[in-house]
Design a protein around this motif. Structure first.
Motif, short mmCIF file in Angstrom:
data_model
loop_
_atom_site.label_atom_id
_atom_site.label_comp_id
_atom_site.label_asym_id
_atom_site.label_seq_id
_atom_site.Cartn_x
_atom_site.Cartn_y
_atom_site.Cartn_z
N ALA A 90 5.74 -7.58 6.65
CA ALA A 90 5.30 -6.33 6.01
C ALA A 90 3.99 -6.59 5.28
N GLY A 91 3.97 -6.40 3.98
CA GLY A 91 2.73 -6.62 3.24
C GLY A 91 2.64 -8.00 2.62
N ARG A 92 3.53 -8.94 2.96
CA ARG A 92 3.56 -10.28 2.33
C ARG A 92 3.12 -11.34 3.33
N LEU A 93 2.26 -12.27 2.86
CA LEU A 93 1.86 -13.42 3.66
C LEU A 93 2.56 -14.65 3.09
N ALA A 132 -1.29 0.72 7.27
CA ALA A 132 -0.98 -0.62 7.78
C ALA A 132 -1.61 -1.68 6.87
N VAL A 133 -0.88 -2.81 6.68
CA VAL A 133 -1.33 -3.91 5.82
C VAL A 133 -1.44 -5.18 6.66
N ALA A 171 0.85 -1.21 0.00
CA ALA A 171 0.00 0.00 0.00
C ALA A 171 0.87 1.24 0.00
N GLU A 172 0.28 2.36 -0.41
CA GLU A 172 0.99 3.63 -0.40
C GLU A 172 0.07 4.72 0.16
N GLY A 173 0.66 5.71 0.74
CA GLY A 173 -0.08 6.83 1.33
C GLY A 173 0.75 7.49 2.42
#
Length: 690
Positions: free
Chosen positions: A187-190, A169-170, A162-164
């Protein structure tokens, strides 16, 4: 990784088990290769049994040795030299298969892909403009894919970014609410380790910021390697009848199925027809016989299975036929011995005090060519006289013009088959077997039925050749061998011929006949100890003769037990005759003759030596006696005794000595040796001087 390895191992076990019913399978399949430009790719394959030829296919097209200078084609090994230029290495990419040929069957391996790793040029982006999002907004810079696929046991990674500003939060969650300690979020990876079927389902990536939130969903699917099955596993149908073969595939994604015959894919508009997963034959022909392979492929892997289609040909098989190969005498043989009435009595009838002679039964006759037949007979169990050997007799029709003829060869008493050759095409014959017993009497069995030598149909000839699958020593006098045979046209097979010979002699083959299509194991007996033998097998039937020979194998018999013992004890245990040979030659009997001849020759040499020694001793004694008699009388009385004149000595010849004869036949004195005469003259001159 353990579940993955277990799954792969189970897959291989199922694959081999499915193909072991055919008797031959690939123990080493070619493996996919990724090569660099200017490098090379090497593919190898191997089968569990020896085959006629191992070839290679590229995209189902055969690769011939020498057809491409950059590809080295050898049986079981393919070496590809990858070019540097894209135009060169692109033609090397594709699917390669190994082809195993056992005439007339072709067996294709699983495909192996050859790919070339290379980098594509980057696309130039000129006048690029980057725009920053307004403060407080939330967006997905990297959206997860709609669906993720991976095999069980793999590690799967789901990506979401995500960006902003401030940075949102992811987080990840399963829509069904389940969770596992194998799920790790970085982070943003599962990341899902050791993927299982229970991990299938829908997942959501949630992005939360100060000004709002976003959600992106994805699905996880666990792939399953394909498996394929055919029904029926083997099929035998008469020529002209309809037939169908079905191939079913399992796995996820569902595999795409493909039928292949002898390395050629079958298309839907041909004969047979393709109807979904079924292969349809409106009317089976002999050309349809063969090994049909069904291949299944998906992104999870490849699988294959096979079904053997046999076709019973429409042939009119004449029963007036036979089989063998021992040459018939060129000159008419003497007619069969006449037998007394007692010889023609039944097996159990005999006069008081008469030895029981049980004759062989009527021979069964099998054809193996247009000029030869094979005879087989039995001797009922009995306690009568032992059979020393057999003689084969035949008579050509009509009876009034032809008498019984006897072949020259002596067939060993342990044999139960014999090959008769040089028969005339179109002629009719009867055969019988005559037994010669230990009392030197003989008796023949009943006649065979009349058989006609006919021209054989090449279409009904047993196709291909058997394959010897196992051979091992059975002690010092035996070799056990097993074989298999693919009878694609389902032609009736009466049995098999086993040919064998001493490897070192390279002479004629001896032959054993084994009856029955299902009998595929036999032990050769009465062989020589510690000797290597070449062995090959043929199939034969009543319709078309014999098949091609199997590849020759070599096996060695074991060493003789107790070889250091006396020769007499060893010879006592050694078999005197072989089980059966097509030539009627008794090797052991010939060996016995050689031993007897050697002994007699040694005795004769010993007698000659003894006679020569006695003769030499007799001559030596004669010389000593003559020297003693004449030499002593000449010196009697010392120097005072006058020596008798030579003429006086000449009047006293020794009895029995040979005298020299003068020209008129009168005697001229005794025959002395030169040394004695010289000594006599010397002594005479010495005494005269005194």
């Amino acid at each position: 990784m353990f579940p993955l390895r277990l799954l792969v191992a189970l897959g291989w076990i199922c694959l081999i088990a499915a193909q072991q019913g055919l008797g031959i399978f690939f123990v080493k399949e070619p493996q996919s290769v990724v090569a660099l430009p200017g490098g090379e790719a090497v593919l190898t394959c191997a089968t569990n049994l020896a085959v006629d030829h191992l070839g290679w296919l590229r995209d189902w097209q055969p690769l011939e040795p020498g057809s491409d200078p950059t590809i080295d084609v050898r049986p079981g090994r393919l070496r590809i030299r990858i070019g540097q230029d894209p135009d060169l290495y692109r033609r090397h990419t594709g699917e390669y298969r190994c082809m195993a040929w056992i005439a007339p069957i072709g067996l294709a391996s699983l495909p192996a892909s050859v790919q070339v790793a290379h980098t594509e040029p980057f696309a130039l982006r000129q006048n690029a403009t980057l725009v920053a999002p307004p403060g407080g907004s939330v967006s997905l810079a990297l959206r997860p894919r709609v669906e993720y696929r991976a095999a069980a046991g793999d590690t799967l990674r789901l990506e979401c970014a995500a960006e902003g500003w401030p940075l949102p939060a992811v987080s990840w969650r399963r829509l069904d609410g389940r969770w596992s300690d194998r799920y790790v979020q970085l982070a943003g990876r599962l990341e899902i380790s050791r993927l299982r079927a229970a991990d299938e389902g829908d997942y959501a990536c949630d992005v939360t910021g100060s000004e709002g939130s976003l959600t992106a969903a994805t699905a996880v699917r666990v792939t399953e390697p394909p498996t394929v099955d055919t029904s029926p596993s083997d099929l035998t149908v008469p020529e002209g009848s309809p037939a169908s073969l079905r191939c079913s595939g399992r796995g996820w994604p569902p595999p795409r199925l493909e039928w292949v015959l002898d390395g050629r894919p079958l298309v839907g508009d041909g004969r047979p027809r393709l109807d979904g997963d079924r292969l349809l034959f409106d009317a089976v022909t002999r050309e349809n016989a063969g090994l049909y392979q069904c291949f299944g492929r998906s992104e999870a892997g490849h699988a294959k299975t096979a079904v053997l289609l046999k076709v019973i040909p429409k042939t009119t098989v004449s029963l007036d036929v036979l089989p063998s190969r021992t040459a018939m005498p060129t000159s008419p043989a003497s007619p069969a011995p006449r037998h007394t009435g007692s010889h023609r009595r039944s097996h159990g009838a005999r006069r008081a005090g008469e030895a029981l002679m049980v004759p062989p039964g009527a021979p069964r006759v099998y054809p193996i060519s247009e000029s030869s037949v094979m005879l087989q007979w039995d001797v009922p169990p009995n306690d009568g006289l032992a059979i020393l050997f057999f003689k084969i007799q035949y008579r050509r029709a009509p009876r009034r013009l032809h008498a019984w003829q006897t072949l020259d060869s002596d067939v060993p008493g342990t044999a139960r088959s014999f090959e008769v050759g040089q028969l005339q095409l179109g002629a009719k014959y009867k055969f019988r077997v005559l037994a010669v017993y230990e009392n030197k009497d003989n008796k023949h069995g009943p006649n065979s039925r009349k058989v006609k030598i006919i021209r054989m149909s090449k279409k009904s000839k047993p196709p291909g050749a058997p394959i010897i699958t196992m051979h091992s020593s059975e002690g010092p006098n035996g070799i056990r061998c097993s074989w298999m045979y693919y009878n694609l046209q389902a032609s009736p097979i009466e049995g098999y011929f086993i040919y064998y010979r001493d490897t070192t002699t390279a002479g004629d083959y001896s032959k054993v006949t084994v009856l029955g299509e299902t009998t595929k194991t036999h032990t050769l007996t009465s062989l020589l100890p510690a000797t290597s033998y070449d062995i090959k097998v043929q199939a034969f039937n009543l319709a078309g003769g014999v098949s091609e020979f199997s590849p020759i194998v070599t096996e060695r018999t074991g060493a003789a037990q107790g070889a250091a013992k006396t020769g007499s004890s060893v010879e006592a245990r050694r078999p005197l005759v072989p089980v059966v040979t097509s030539r009627g030659v008794d090797r052991s009997r010939a060996r016995l003759y050689a031993i007897v001849g050697s002994v007699l020759g040694g005795l004769l040499l010993l007698a000659l030596t003894a006679g020569l020694v006695c003769h030499c001793r007799s001559r030596t004694a004669d010389k000593q006696e003559v020297a003693q008699e004449y030499g002593d009388s000449a010196l009697q009385g010392g120097v005072h005794q006058p020596l008798a004149p030579p003429r006086a000595l000449a009047t006293r010849p020794r009895p029995g000595r040979v005298r020299r004869g003068s020209a008129d036949g009168t005697s001229t004195g005794p025959q002395f040796s030169t040394g004695f005469e010289s000594e006599w003259r010397d002594r005479s001159r010495e005494l005269s001087s005194i």
